[in-house]
Design a protein around this motif. Structure first.
Motif, PDB file in Angstrom:
ATOM      1  N   ASN A  40      -4.111   3.118   6.793  1.00  0.00           N
ATOM      2  CA  ASN A  40      -3.596   1.939   5.678  1.00  0.00           C
ATOM      3  C   ASN A  40      -2.682   1.200   6.369  1.00  0.00           C
ATOM      4  N   VAL A  41      -1.988   1.366   7.337  1.00  0.00           N
ATOM      5  CA  VAL A  41      -1.161   0.493   8.120  1.00  0.00           C
ATOM      6  C   VAL A  41      -2.012  -0.385   8.942  1.00  0.00           C
ATOM      7  N   ALA A  42      -3.025   0.240   9.605  1.00  0.00           N
ATOM      8  CA  ALA A  42      -3.938  -0.443  10.471  1.00  0.00           C
ATOM      9  C   ALA A  42      -4.753  -1.468   9.789  1.00  0.00           C
ATOM     10  N   ALA A  43      -4.991  -1.038   8.361  1.00  0.00           N
ATOM     11  CA  ALA A  43      -5.858  -2.344   7.659  1.00  0.00           C
ATOM     12  C   ALA A  43      -4.803  -3.284   6.967  1.00  0.00           C
ATOM     13  N   LEU A  44      -3.851  -2.776   6.446  1.00  0.00           N
ATOM     14  CA  LEU A  44      -2.756  -3.764   5.783  1.00  0.00           C
ATOM     15  C   LEU A  44      -1.756  -4.475   6.557  1.00  0.00           C
ATOM     16  N   ARG A  45      -1.384  -3.946   7.768  1.00  0.00           N
ATOM     17  CA  ARG A  45      -0.391  -4.712   8.563  1.00  0.00           C
ATOM     18  C   ARG A  45       0.850  -5.067   7.953  1.00  0.00           C
ATOM     19  N   PRO A  46       1.603  -4.002   7.296  1.00  0.00           N
ATOM     20  CA  PRO A  46       2.947  -4.496   6.702  1.00  0.00           C
ATOM     21  C   PRO A  46       4.086  -4.622   7.865  1.00  0.00           C
ATOM     22  N   ASP A  47       4.877  -5.113   7.171  1.00  0.00           N
ATOM     23  CA  ASP A  47       6.137  -5.621   8.151  1.00  0.00           C
ATOM     24  C   ASP A  47       6.766  -4.290   8.412  1.00  0.00           C
ATOM     25  N   VAL A  48       6.842  -3.346   7.307  1.00  0.00           N
ATOM     26  CA  VAL A  48       7.837  -2.092   7.489  1.00  0.00           C
ATOM     27  C   VAL A  48       7.045  -1.098   6.802  1.00  0.00           C
ATOM     28  N   VAL A  49       6.857  -0.040   7.413  1.00  0.00           N
ATOM     29  CA  VAL A  49       6.382   1.382   6.884  1.00  0.00           C
ATOM     30  C   VAL A  49       7.579   2.388   6.617  1.00  0.00           C
ATOM     31  N   LEU A  50       7.935   2.416   5.284  1.00  0.00           N
ATOM     32  CA  LEU A  50       8.713   3.349   4.857  1.00  0.00           C
ATOM     33  C   LEU A  50       8.097   4.815   4.820  1.00  0.00           C
ATOM     34  N   MET A  51       8.527   5.851   6.040  1.00  0.00           N
ATOM     35  CA  MET A  51       8.002   6.985   6.439  1.00  0.00           C
ATOM     36  C   MET A  51       8.650   7.898   6.172  1.00  0.00           C
ATOM     37  N   ASP A  52       8.087   8.892   5.325  1.00  0.00           N
ATOM     38  CA  ASP A  52       8.637  10.382   5.093  1.00  0.00           C
ATOM     39  C   ASP A  52       8.365  11.165   6.160  1.00  0.00           C
ATOM     40  N   LEU A  53       9.189  12.004   6.613  1.00  0.00           N
ATOM     41  CA  LEU A  53       8.884  13.041   7.855  1.00  0.00           C
ATOM     42  C   LEU A  53       8.080  14.161   7.506  1.00  0.00           C
ATOM     43  N   ARG A  54       8.350  14.782   6.506  1.00  0.00           N
ATOM     44  CA  ARG A  54       7.667  15.934   5.892  1.00  0.00           C
ATOM     45  C   ARG A  54       6.407  15.760   5.008  1.00  0.00           C
ATOM     46  N   GLY A  85       0.939  -0.854  17.800  1.00  0.00           N
ATOM     47  CA  GLY A  85       1.682  -2.126  17.485  1.00  0.00           C
ATOM     48  C   GLY A  85       1.364  -2.428  16.063  1.00  0.00           C
ATOM     49  N   PHE A  86       1.126  -1.838  15.414  1.00  0.00           N
ATOM     50  CA  PHE A  86       0.848  -1.857  13.637  1.00  0.00           C
ATOM     51  C   PHE A  86       1.819  -2.254  12.752  1.00  0.00           C
ATOM     52  N   GLY A  87       3.200  -1.697  13.110  1.00  0.00           N
ATOM     53  CA  GLY A  87       4.315  -2.280  12.397  1.00  0.00           C
ATOM     54  C   GLY A  87       5.589  -1.367  12.793  1.00  0.00           C
ATOM     55  N   ASP A  88       6.708  -1.778  12.064  1.00  0.00           N
ATOM     56  CA  ASP A  88       8.007  -1.148  12.304  1.00  0.00           C
ATOM     57  C   ASP A  88       8.228  -0.007  11.463  1.00  0.00           C
ATOM     58  N   VAL A  89       8.866   1.022  11.672  1.00  0.00           N
ATOM     59  CA  VAL A  89       8.874   2.344  10.800  1.00  0.00           C
ATOM     60  C   VAL A  89      10.290   2.504  10.688  1.00  0.00           C
ATOM     61  N   LEU A  90      10.723   2.578   9.275  1.00  0.00           N
ATOM     62  CA  LEU A  90      11.984   2.799   8.765  1.00  0.00           C
ATOM     63  C   LEU A  90      11.674   4.279   8.212  1.00  0.00           C
ATOM     64  N   VAL A  91      12.543   5.225   8.717  1.00  0.00           N
ATOM     65  CA  VAL A  91      12.449   6.679   7.990  1.00  0.00           C
ATOM     66  C   VAL A  91      13.472   7.001   6.894  1.00  0.00           C
ATOM     67  N   LEU A  92      12.775   7.615   5.787  1.00  0.00           N
ATOM     68  CA  LEU A  92      13.539   7.905   4.842  1.00  0.00           C
ATOM     69  C   LEU A  92      13.390   9.538   4.807  1.00  0.00           C
ATOM     70  N   THR A  93      14.606  10.075   5.347  1.00  0.00           N
ATOM     71  CA  THR A  93      14.775  11.675   5.725  1.00  0.00           C
ATOM     72  C   THR A  93      16.018  12.513   4.736  1.00  0.00           C
ATOM     73  N   GLY A 125       0.713  -1.114   0.073  1.00  0.00           N
ATOM     74  CA  GLY A 125       0.069   0.079  -0.199  1.00  0.00           C
ATOM     75  C   GLY A 125       0.958   1.279  -0.009  1.00  0.00           C
ATOM     76  N   GLU A 126       0.143   2.389  -0.198  1.00  0.00           N
ATOM     77  CA  GLU A 126       0.852   3.499  -0.214  1.00  0.00           C
ATOM     78  C   GLU A 126      -0.237   4.757   0.507  1.00  0.00           C
ATOM     79  N   ALA A 127       0.729   5.772   0.869  1.00  0.00           N
ATOM     80  CA  ALA A 127      -0.075   7.172   1.639  1.00  0.00           C
ATOM     81  C   ALA A 127       0.716   8.218   1.394  1.00  0.00           C
ATOM     82  N   ALA A 128      -0.216   9.264   1.081  1.00  0.00           N
ATOM     83  CA  ALA A 128       0.400  10.657   0.696  1.00  0.00           C
ATOM     84  C   ALA A 128       0.665  11.618   2.047  1.00  0.00           C
ATOM     85  N   ASP A 129      -0.134  11.135   3.254  1.00  0.00           N
ATOM     86  CA  ASP A 129       0.017  11.853   4.335  1.00  0.00           C
ATOM     87  C   ASP A 129      -0.136  10.869   5.709  1.00  0.00           C
TER      88      ASP A 129
END
Length: 218
Positions: A43-57, A74-82, A32-36
């Motif tokens: 989407n994370v709550a619904a899809l429960r991915p292993d990893v969320v690639l998260m933008d900060l801004r 506890g929906f998943g682990d977050v890996l930030v792309l900054t 899945g994807e998200a723009a905000d």
């Protein structure tokens, strides 16, 4: 081994498209994807991915707030792309519970390995991001309030000998498997010690613990 599943959270469609191509070419499933931030949490709550690639801004709800809710629920682990201009946001994401940080200029092999590491329960830190995060810690602890100590100062003294050994390994960037091999204990035992270390330091993640300790030492 089952391929990790990933959700992409970034307000730039071109970046999401590039990340999807990069990851799927290496056998990682983008679910899945998200723009905000709000959409990311839903989407994370619904899809429960292993990893969320998260933008900060991102417009609307930012990545830090979204990371905090994802981790707390506890929906998943977050890996930030900054990016380089986000020093304070990086430290905010550490405190929110993100377990990894990469720059958006990361190459494909490094990104793929980071996703696999986070999905396996480890962390992933770009050295350049780590330096900036630690600088933020130092700034936040240079002038503690009267009668208080910098984060982790007293708590580190409460660690057992084994917990201190585990913390030393965390500071070296060792994985749970590496810690188990070096300390000659099982991986489940390592996980228990890591959990105890994080609790005593008041840290949300391994990277947060490292930032607190290194910031205090700096």
């Amino acid at each position: 081994m089952t391929a990790p599943t990933v959700l992409l959270a970034d307000d730039h469609g071109a970046i999401r498209a590039g990340l999807r191509i990069m990851l799927e070419a290496q056998g990682i499933t983008v679910v899945g994807e998200a723009a905000d931030g709000d959409v990311a949490v839903r989407n994370v709550a619904a899809l429960r991915p292993d990893v969320v690639l998260m933008d900060l801004r991102m417009p609307g709800r930012d990545g830090i707030s979204a990371t905090r809710e994802i981790v707390e629920r506890g929906f998943g682990d977050v890996l930030v792309l900054t990016s380089f201009d986000e020093d304070e946001l990086v430290f905010g994401a550490i405190r929110a519970g993100a377990v990894g940080f990469l720059l958006k200029t990361v190459d494909a092999p490094t990104l793929v390995q980071a996703v696999r590491s986070v999905a396996a329960g480890e962390g992933a830190l770009d050295p350049r991001v780590t330096r900036r995060a630690l600088a933020a810690v130092v700034r936040s602890t240079d002038h503690p309030a009267p009668g208080t100590q910098a984060p982790g100062r007293r708590a580190q003294d409460d660690l057992t000998v084994r917990e201190q050994e585990v913390l030393d390994g965390i500071l070296q960037g060792w994985s749970n498997a590496q810690l188990a091999a070096r300390l000659r204990i099982s991986v489940p035992t390592v996980k228990t010690h890591v959990s105890n270390v994080l609790t005593k330091l008041g840290a949300r993640s391994r990277s947060h613990a490292a930032a607190l300790v290194r910031g205090r030492e700096g």
